[in-house]
Design a protein around this motif. Structure first.
Motif: not given
Lengths: 241, 276
Positions: A127, A161-164, A203
């Motif tokens: 991403x 890292x993390x989320x989308x 994100x």
């Protein structure tokens, strides 16, 4: 000008203002004022007509008119920040899906500090947060992951890292404005990072999985809530945690 | 033309990490359905189902035709699905993807082979005239788990539908206009509902009910069980994916039994509240 004017595609827009009409009757034609058309409006011969459904806005100082609509399919425009997913690698760059009809091109060197020998190596599925450089109806869009004037990344680049998640274009535009009530309310409660793409993708990265999910859900829920309801919703979510 | 792309690296990684902790990315529990809204009407035989972000519209219509020569006393049931680019990115109605064909065949099997509709009751004059019932399912929005939403929409539309009344006078059949005589409902034996599970992890040890689009893209296996309110299994479907153990199947069946009762209640409420 307190009433909300909703327009549909094909509506002819009357860009004269109420204060002007009385003067125009008495005065002779003054020099024509230049009207700037923003998204959602096109000029066909003498008339201005809307091409998207939405609320008509205007700015009296800059004489700019535009239609604020809400859709889920993105059309690329120059200068907009977008969140994309790498789908292929080519000789000259990466092919990035930004949600528009055609995938965007991201050149190998369009990153901070990139040289021919020192290029970032992004895998398919990465991403990235970038800025649209080229967008018109005859070419594929192009994005870059740094500010080409200063050479600094300024927040653009790979998001690791993390989320989308996906949201509507209207919500994404409201989030870009940093005074968006849901982001302010969340910021008071939990630490998190967020990157908003006007292509309807957001994100989020917070310390833990649970907090990230909480932030993502709060943002998704805030679509139709006003400022007071947003703060109430965030308060309830934080208490439940 | 944009082909359907898979999920990004961080989405899959985050989803699996959350599942290992027992949570789903939209905050649901692993056995929770998304918000289910069913609305029937305004015309007979029209049902729209919203399952979270997934939206499906089913429409039932009827026509008098000749029966098949080898089945002179049975009516005909035709089934059709439409998955167009309105439903999502990368979907195209001109090309039937394997996914669309699988969904279409699954829901068709559930309705026809489980004998939910009484086809003998659709006969007007044996060998000459029968009713052909046509079910059209349109996918308006693909948010994951199209099978469950489509099966609920199809069966709700069938239960909501009314066909013109018919009187048989010797060799003649008089089909009454809906304005002369009230139309009559179809003869539905039972209400099959599909319940879909998605499995994750190398051995499929993590499972969720009602997967969203992202969960469907990341799952390693999918399993659909079709039950009715009489606690009968109408169909089981597991096409490909990693193998599942009998315990997992049993667990899914128990969960599905409870869910099917809830869904049936919602369908009943929607039929009562219908504006037709």
């Amino acid at each position: 000008m307190a009433s909300v004017k909703i327009v549909l595609p094909g509506d002819i827009i009357d860009t004269r203002r109420e204060e002007d009409t009385t003067q125009q009757e008495s005065n002779v034609e003054d020099e024509a004022t230049v009207i700037r058309l923003g998204p959602g409006l096109v000029q066909s011969s003498e008339a201005v007509s809307a091409v998207t459904a939405g609320v008509l806005h205007s700015n009296s100082e800059t004489n700019r008119w535009w239609v604020a609509g809400n859709k889920r399919r993105y059309v690329a425009a120059v200068g907009e920040p977008v969140v994309g997913v790498v789908v292929a690698r080519h000789g000259e760059g990466y092919r990035v899906d930004i949600g528009s009809a055609h995938d965007a091109l991201l050149p190998h060197l369009a990153f901070e500090g990139a040289t021919k020998r020192n290029k970032p190596n992004l895998a398919v599925g990465t991403v990235v947060y970038g800025r649209v450089v080229v967008a018109n109806s005859v070419m594929d869009p192009e994005i870059e992951c740094y500010n080409s004037n200063t050479g600094k990344s300024e927040g653009y680049g790979e998001l690791s890292e993390g989320f989308m998640f996906k949201c509507s274009l209207g919500l994404a535009r409201r989030l870009i404005d940093t005074k968006a009530p849901v982001l302010a309310a969340l910021g008071n409660g939990v630490p998190f990072e967020v990157a908003v793409g006007v292509n309807g993708r957001v994100w989020v990265n917070a310390g833990s999985v649970a907090t990230t999910i909480l932030v993502a859900n709060a943002i998704r829920n805030s679509e139709y809530l006003d400022a007071k309801q947003c703060r109430q919703m965030v308060k309830e979510l934080l208490e439940k945690q | 033309m944009v082909a359907e792309i898979g999920p990004s690296n961080i989405e899959s990684a985050f989803l699996l990490e959350a599942l290992k902790k027992g949570t789903r990315v939209d905050g649901r529990g692993i056995y929770d359905y998304r918000t289910l809204k069913i609305s029937c009407g305004p015309t007979y035989g029209l049902a729209e189902v919203q399952l979270g972000q997934t939206r499906v519209l089913a429409r039932v219509s009827c026509e008098v035709t000749r029966p098949f020569p080898d089945r002179p006393t049975e009516g005909i049931v035709l089934f059709n699905t439409e998955l167009s680019s309105m439903a999502g990115f990368g979907l195209d109605s001109s090309r039937s993807s394997t996914q669309e064909v699988a969904i279409s065949r699954m829901v068709e099997r559930v309705i026809k082979q489980s004998r939910a509709i009484d086809s003998e009751a659709l006969c007007i004059l044996a060998g000459e005239k029968v009713w052909t019932i046509r079910i059209d399912v349109h996918f308006l929005d693909h948010g994951g788990n199209l099978i469950d939403a489509a099966s609920i929409a199809a069966i709700a539309a069938l239960k909501h539908f009314r066909r013109p009344d018919v009187t048989i006078d010797g060799e003649e059949a008089i089909i009454h206009d809906v304005r002369e005589r009230n139309p009559v409902p179809l003869s539905i034996h039972h209400t099959p509902i599909c319940v879909t599970f998605g499995f994750f992890g190398a051995s499929g040890d993590m499972l969720v009910l009602d997967p969203t689009l992202l969960e469907e893209q990341v799952q390693v296996s999918s399993f659909t069980i079709t039950l009715n309110s009489h606690r009968e299994i109408c169909a089981l479907n597991k096409a490909g994916g990693i193998p599942l153990s009998p315990d997992q199947i049993q667990r899914c069946t128990q969960v599905a039994l409870a869910k099917v009762d809830e869904v049936n209640e919602k369908i009943q409420l929607a039929l009562k509240a219908s504006t037709a």
